[in-house]
Design an enzyme around this catalytic site. Sequence first.
Site, PDB file in Angstrom:
ATOM      1  N   ASP A  59      -3.672   6.296  -2.891  1.00 43.18           N
ATOM      2  CA  ASP A  59      -2.479   5.791  -2.207  1.00 43.18           C
ATOM      3  C   ASP A  59      -1.861   4.706  -3.106  1.00 43.18           C
ATOM      4  O   ASP A  59      -2.330   4.462  -4.221  1.00 43.18           O
ATOM      5  CB  ASP A  59      -2.802   5.274  -0.804  1.00 43.18           C
ATOM      6  CG  ASP A  59      -3.583   3.976  -0.826  1.00 43.18           C
ATOM      7  OD1 ASP A  59      -4.296   3.724  -1.818  1.00 43.18           O
ATOM      8  OD2 ASP A  59      -3.490   3.203   0.146  1.00 43.18           O
ATOM      9  N   SER A  67       0.799  -1.223   0.000  1.00 39.34           N
ATOM     10  CA  SER A  67       0.000   0.000   0.000  1.00 39.34           C
ATOM     11  C   SER A  67       0.835   1.279   0.000  1.00 39.34           C
ATOM     12  O   SER A  67       1.603   1.523  -0.921  1.00 39.34           O
ATOM     13  CB  SER A  67      -0.957  -0.052   1.192  1.00 39.34           C
ATOM     14  OG  SER A  67      -1.848   1.024   1.136  1.00 39.34           O
ATOM     15  N   SER A 108      -1.263   2.834  20.487  1.00 40.13           N
ATOM     16  CA  SER A 108      -0.982   2.486  19.096  1.00 40.13           C
ATOM     17  C   SER A 108      -1.138   0.979  18.930  1.00 40.13           C
ATOM     18  O   SER A 108      -0.930   0.225  19.879  1.00 40.13           O
ATOM     19  CB  SER A 108       0.449   2.887  18.758  1.00 40.13           C
ATOM     20  OG  SER A 108       0.932   2.110  17.690  1.00 40.13           O
ATOM     21  N   GLY A 109      -1.495   0.541  17.737  1.00 39.45           N
ATOM     22  CA  GLY A 109      -1.617  -0.900  17.503  1.00 39.45           C
ATOM     23  C   GLY A 109      -0.283  -1.555  17.214  1.00 39.45           C
ATOM     24  O   GLY A 109      -0.173  -2.771  17.201  1.00 39.45           O
ATOM     25  N   GLU A 121     -12.689   6.239   6.759  1.00 36.06           N
ATOM     26  CA  GLU A 121     -11.729   6.705   7.743  1.00 36.06           C
ATOM     27  C   GLU A 121     -11.256   8.075   7.261  1.00 36.06           C
ATOM     28  O   GLU A 121     -11.303   8.368   6.061  1.00 36.06           O
ATOM     29  CB  GLU A 121     -10.540   5.750   7.830  1.00 36.06           C
ATOM     30  CG  GLU A 121     -10.889   4.431   8.481  1.00 36.06           C
ATOM     31  CD  GLU A 121      -9.654   3.577   8.716  1.00 36.06           C
ATOM     32  OE1 GLU A 121      -9.358   3.318   9.897  1.00 36.06           O
ATOM     33  OE2 GLU A 121      -9.011   3.164   7.749  1.00 36.06           O
ATOM     34  N   ALA A 122     -10.776   8.898   8.191  1.00 40.01           N
ATOM     35  CA  ALA A 122     -10.309  10.230   7.820  1.00 40.01           C
ATOM     36  C   ALA A 122      -9.235  10.152   6.731  1.00 40.01           C
ATOM     37  O   ALA A 122      -9.134  11.028   5.880  1.00 40.01           O
ATOM     38  CB  ALA A 122      -9.779  10.964   9.042  1.00 40.01           C
TER      39      ALA A 122
END
EC number: 5.4.2.3
Length: 546
Positions: free
Chosen positions: A278, A66, A502-503, A372-373
């Site tokens: 993206d 991505s 955070s993840g 999502e933003a």
Amino acid sequence: MMSEFQEVSKQSGVHPKPAGLVLQYGTAGFRTNAKLLDHIMFRMGLLATLRSKTTKATIGVMVTASHNPEEDNGVKLVDPMGEMVSPTWEVYATQLANAEQEDLLAALKDIIEKEAVNMSQEAKVFVGKDTRGSSARLSQAVLDGVSALGGHSKDYGLVTTPQLHYMVCCQNTQGKYGEATVEGYYKKLCQAFIKLSKNASNCTDDQKHLSVDGANGIGALKVREMESHLKKELHISLFNDGSEGKLNHQCGADFVKVQQKPPTGMEINPGERCCSFDGDADRIVYYYSDSEGKFHLLDGDKVATLISTFLKELLTSAGLDLKIAVVQTAYANGSSTNYLENTMKVIVRCTKTGVKHLHHAAQEFDIGVYFEANGHGTVLFSKAAEEKIQQLAENSSLIDEKKRAALLLQNTINVINQTVGDAISDMLLIEAILAIKGMTIHQWDAIYTDLPNRQLKVKVSDRRVIDTTDAERRAVSPAGLQEAIDTLVKKYRKARSFVRPSGTEDVVRVYAEAETQDSADDLAHEVSLAVYRLAGGVGGEPKPLH
């Protein structure tokens, strides 16, 4: 059974795992430096084959990283309806990926036993890849994995991530969702777009023009391929088309969103519509510069607002009583939530961060819009909603306005890729809506004004000390943190703040918004201090922004 495993053993030697390397299958699948991924790709070919046998359906494997830098790569699995692979199988993916070379067969047999896989069941796997230099070699490793377990594969070659999701869905609905070819994808989306565009009154060539930043990735290639299908209803100027620039380098949706400026290699004239994809074309953001040369970003919140407003108006015109909702995360700007709930009277549902949570919540409504933003999102229509719209569109006794609205809804459904966020599909939908409403990008931007906001990170020794509830909007632990945040928020007008771990790393993310940028900055800093003091911050205390 043994002969199959012999083939796995043999092939696995060609794709050996570096000893001691541990990788985690996350929201984005596996992602890391391309040099470390050969064994992962082979093993995901194995896993996709098992998944196909258990679901008795075609499974997808997409080779992409991505918006990551060009030297990285990654892989994600796609389930039968074009959705992300189920959580149980994410765990299997991690187990299989991390098994040392000599333990691979045991790990494989473990999954086969747990899932009671019928090994004589046919298996089919669709494979796609992005434009990275490493993708050809890595997607071959996936194909090797599929054949090692006797599965059948179809190599789609260069496709966007959403295109592969689309192919898998078409295949498993026996063509009901569309034809499982890239050509079929363009036909379905572009025909619907052209029908929608016919509803726009006297659009000038100027209004049909859009500048697209292809992030030097796969999206640029596919927009080029699609252009002939658009029959001049949309005039695209393509920048960062991959002919010279580096993938995602100073371009693409992520760069534009984070840097709040246009991509390199794109001249933008005042008031002109521009958008960026993206790297694998599953996100999109829009932007323009005004007459003073000031940059304006229209992110996922603005996109969701435009689309849901359009759909809500059509439902009203068609006289259809369907429940429409917008699904957001805590990061959605407070102004968008306020506008949707109070002006548009649309249901707004807040979920935890991460596409799978949004997608899941959107499925609970007749029509669920989620973005999502960062610009990743789509619209989901329930079976019942699609059938009601279909019936209305085919009803010959209808009066004009209702009929027009029903047909518009039907074409809107066909332009949308419901399997996953899709930059190409979202672009066509947004362009059609702006044309039908006769809106400029400036007018769209002016629907509501974003509250100033600030995001910060605080390093902590262990992110697990922070636990949240209410879709990550409130902290349950450590003790006293939420009370501290509440007290700080009360000091400012129109303020809101939340913190979440955070993840991926030991940091806590802080979000704050308020009436002015100074207030948002101050609030974010004060909340960061509270996190640092109460949640075990490491390094120096956070410094004020001013």
